[in-house]
Design an enzyme around this catalytic site. Sequence first.
Site, PDB file in Angstrom:
ATOM      1  N   ASP A 175       0.825  -1.217   0.000  1.00 48.43           N
ATOM      2  CA  ASP A 175       0.000   0.000   0.000  1.00 48.43           C
ATOM      3  C   ASP A 175       0.863   1.273   0.000  1.00 48.43           C
ATOM      4  O   ASP A 175       1.743   1.431   0.834  1.00 48.43           O
ATOM      5  CB  ASP A 175      -0.867  -0.056   1.271  1.00 48.43           C
ATOM      6  CG  ASP A 175      -1.876   1.066   1.399  1.00 48.43           C
ATOM      7  OD1 ASP A 175      -1.943   1.931   0.506  1.00 48.43           O
ATOM      8  OD2 ASP A 175      -2.606   1.066   2.420  1.00 48.43           O
ATOM      9  N   HIS A 346      -4.549   3.921   6.474  1.00 47.92           N
ATOM     10  CA  HIS A 346      -3.388   3.492   5.690  1.00 47.92           C
ATOM     11  C   HIS A 346      -2.070   3.732   6.432  1.00 47.92           C
ATOM     12  O   HIS A 346      -1.943   4.675   7.204  1.00 47.92           O
ATOM     13  CB  HIS A 346      -3.356   4.231   4.351  1.00 47.92           C
ATOM     14  CG  HIS A 346      -4.539   3.943   3.483  1.00 47.92           C
ATOM     15  ND1 HIS A 346      -4.587   2.890   2.614  1.00 47.92           N
ATOM     16  CD2 HIS A 346      -5.740   4.571   3.375  1.00 47.92           C
ATOM     17  CE1 HIS A 346      -5.748   2.875   1.999  1.00 47.92           C
ATOM     18  NE2 HIS A 346      -6.473   3.893   2.439  1.00 47.92           N
TER      19      HIS A 346
END
Lengths: 533, 533
Positions: A175, A346
């Site tokens: 990510d 995130h």
Amino acid sequence: MNITAIEYEDSIIVVDCGLSFPDDEMLGIDLVIPDVTYLKENIDKVKGFVITHGHEDHIGALPYILKDINVPIYATRLTVGIIENKLKEHNLLKNTKRKVIKYGQSINLGCFRIEFVRTNHSIADAAALAIYTPAGVIFHTGDFKIDYTPVFGSPIDLQRIGEIGKKGVLALLCDSTNSERPGYTMSESSVGKTFDNIFADYAKQRIIVATFASNVDRVQQIINSAEKFGRKVVIEGRSMVNIITTAIDLGYIRMPENMLIDVEMMKNYTDDQLVLITTGSQGEAMAALSRIAAAIHRKVSIKPGDVVILSSTPIPGNEKAVSKVINELSMRGAKVIYQDTHVSGHACQEEIKLMYSLVKPKYAIPVHGEYRHKMRHAEIAQLMGVPKDNIFLINSGDVLTLSQEKGKVTGEVPAGGILVDGLGIGDVGNIVLRDRQHLSENGLIIVVVSLEKYTNNIMAGPDIVSRGFVYVKESENLMEEARVVVEKALEKCLSRNNTEWGKIKSEIKDSLSDYIWKKTKRNPMILPIIMEV
Amino acid sequence: MNITAIEYEDSIIVVDCGLSFPDDEMLGIDLVIPDVTYLKENIDKVKGFVITHGHEDHIGALPYILKDINVPIYATRLTVGIIENKLKEHNLLKNTKRKVIKYGQSINLGCFRIEFVRTNHSIADAAALAIYTPAGVIFHTGDFKIDYTPVFGSPIDLQRIGEIGKKGVLALLCDSTNSERPGYTMSESSVGKTFDNIFADYAKQRIIVATFASNVDRVQQIINSAEKFGRKVVIEGRSMVNIITTAIDLGYIRMPENMLIDVEMMKNYTDDQLVLITTGSQGEAMAALSRIAAAIHRKVSIKPGDVVILSSTPIPGNEKAVSKVINELSMRGAKVIYQDTHVSGHACQEEIKLMYSLVKPKYAIPVHGEYRHKMRHAEIAQLMGVPKDNIFLINSGDVLTLSQEKGKVTGEVPAGGILVDGLGIGDVGNIVLRDRQHLSENGLIIVVVSLEKYTNNIMAGPDIVSRGFVYVKESENLMEEARVVVEKALEKCLSRNNTEWGKIKSEIKDSLSDYIWKKTKRNPMILPIIMEV
């Protein structure tokens, strides 16, 4: 619009199948799904979808893609629950195989073995995937963060990730979303403390909290605060009701008995007994909060003193819409709170570094993010010891071939976005969008004229109709003069026996367009239509 | 779109005359100017424009408004210089009176005396206005910040503001832009240090800096760094060339001799000898940086290793456009730097408090900002001792009447925005915008049919033409079926002798629209045109 195919000889597995929302220039488009031409052409190889978590950009295209690629879906329990909601809406439940996989469990698909590894994210039940292939292990983080004190369940399984890494990982797909942010992302549970403080500060007021429908842990924390402060909970907004109902059913949200009430019941309670949880934290025009703010919601209206918490940060592009909602709520007398009421789902830079420290991959493939994010991610990977040549900044459609010896982009497959507009999938392309753009900025002028068959005498018209150009009542002169311009253009063509329709049309177009530009410095679409009578 | 009229008996002065840029829903609009109906109706009273500083949102509407309200303009030197550029472009220089006012100087206009007081802002020569009226003193800050170490000139004249306040101020109109931000805004000169560091770190690379055209102090600091590191300066972008040339001519920018070179000369220098200063830091599609990033600039193209500094923060609404530019530059191999390269030009909370401490007004009128900002400002004013009832959150067009005894909104004047599209001022209104919106989302379908006079026999058509709806080649069936639907609707009308055109048109519209919705779930504009032959 996340989707990744992993192929070895006669086996393909597909990681995620997301949609994306249209860019500003995709006028009138509802959503965008990936082009899966390559999968269709290799349908015999495709063994299944393995899904990392239940967000729209990872599952949203499934109902559209399943019509062509009808293979089983594998995911964790909540993810399968949310996918089933979608399948139901599209009448696909009966014909779609899906299987719930537990963390730590592995499945075999073709020549691959896929292990689901526990991670943390802004939705429960997120998984990373360890994909064991004959060429080596691929580790795909999905969207993740490291949360040592998650609201539901356990922290990310760093031990297992370390163990997998220790045995040797060929490639890490990790990510990139927050790769520009230094430090660590705060724990989801830190938001709960803020909620408690706000509930304490505004004990007498009605409280409305807007957040993402899919953030079940956030909703849990609002419920927790409501419980502490003795408030009933109302949930408003279709997508939120859907997901929260699923989450409650599956045990991902603990809702105390008799606490959830219907929006119609609000009138039976005083302000200090109520909290309303709603969609619309991104200023989406049709979502509940926007309708409440604009005073067009049928069941909820703001009154002075109400406290509205925006529990999300505007996604780039939504800032103005969010600001509009804040202004409207303020004008109706609400106190709007939007600081310290959100954390990201995130990983920031230090968490990405931790991931590299545990996995120590041979190849790094930054995923999930714009180019700027993937590039910053690449810098981090390099810092963590991955040689520059082993880091691949690949684009949608690139075919990356990996072996223990080398990695190389070896080809390309079709990959653009397919536009969905109403029921139409892919029938709106660049020409249509260009026309919409042109129409949106300048409007159009239609010129209609009837010509007699054979003789080409003008039987009626030219008539001029415009839309989105000028307010005609105030521009009668302009339109009348435009008609004269067209008449002259027609006469010119016909007098020269220049009667090919294409030529007549372009003469009308050119002369009218020149005239309009000279008079207005505008450039409407001009559409000459000739009828033969 | 800042403009404020101050009226006492037969005197009116107008503070600022700005434009605003169109909202997303103002499709095709170039810019928006204020409605000055009230000034037109009271033209005999209007004594002049007093302008606080040279930003578009404070001066941009002057060329449009002067045509109706041709009164003298009073401003500081650089502000007058920038206004003169605009007047030249609009051929208004000859017929417009303007006068340069120095800080500390006063002018008399009707019953008003107006004193220009030095402030700081993101453009040099910003002024606050102390307006002495028979009813008391009005202090208007304009846009301001407090900068103890400005790049050009002196810090804001806090002494004089204190002195004016001490003598008694009736009303304070104060900048609200940053009222949500705690603390102080950093000094403009802090950005110069960042530039020096970047120039030192990237001594070998070509450096490109994008910033606001009007921020002459920022440009000065880039020039200073260029001088220290021995680089030549290129300026690119029409608006920047205009303003910087004016600033150099008037002595607001010190440009060392032989330092400024033409863009054509860049090829004679190595990368480490060059810095390019350009517009486009907000991702504006037509600005130099966006064209450079998209590789459509005729004279400058990015090569790997170039360093691009974005010296501005995205204005809400521009985030996605800025991100696009960053992605494009990154893809071409540029290093993009956008942290610590900008400071705001507006006062934060502690500076607003300082202003209230010095002015101590009877009435507070928060200005410059969205409603959310003005509301936060009102909270600060209250904290600083202004009674709640003496704080006025007024809207555009409100008439606020003030005396030593009381303040009250006593009326309203026309105030909306007038849309400018090409040469047209105000000829695009809500109907046209609604049509553009409809066209942009759904496209249109035109139905043309020729009917015989008297008999109403169908002589030609119905023909169907569409734009922005579907790609016709791929939807031939749909369009053919649509034609049949229209034929049936026509037959129905004509067979019943229902030959009034309005009725025929609405029958066509309704049946076609039903059909299209059923088939596509789309809602194009449908435009039936009947010709009589």
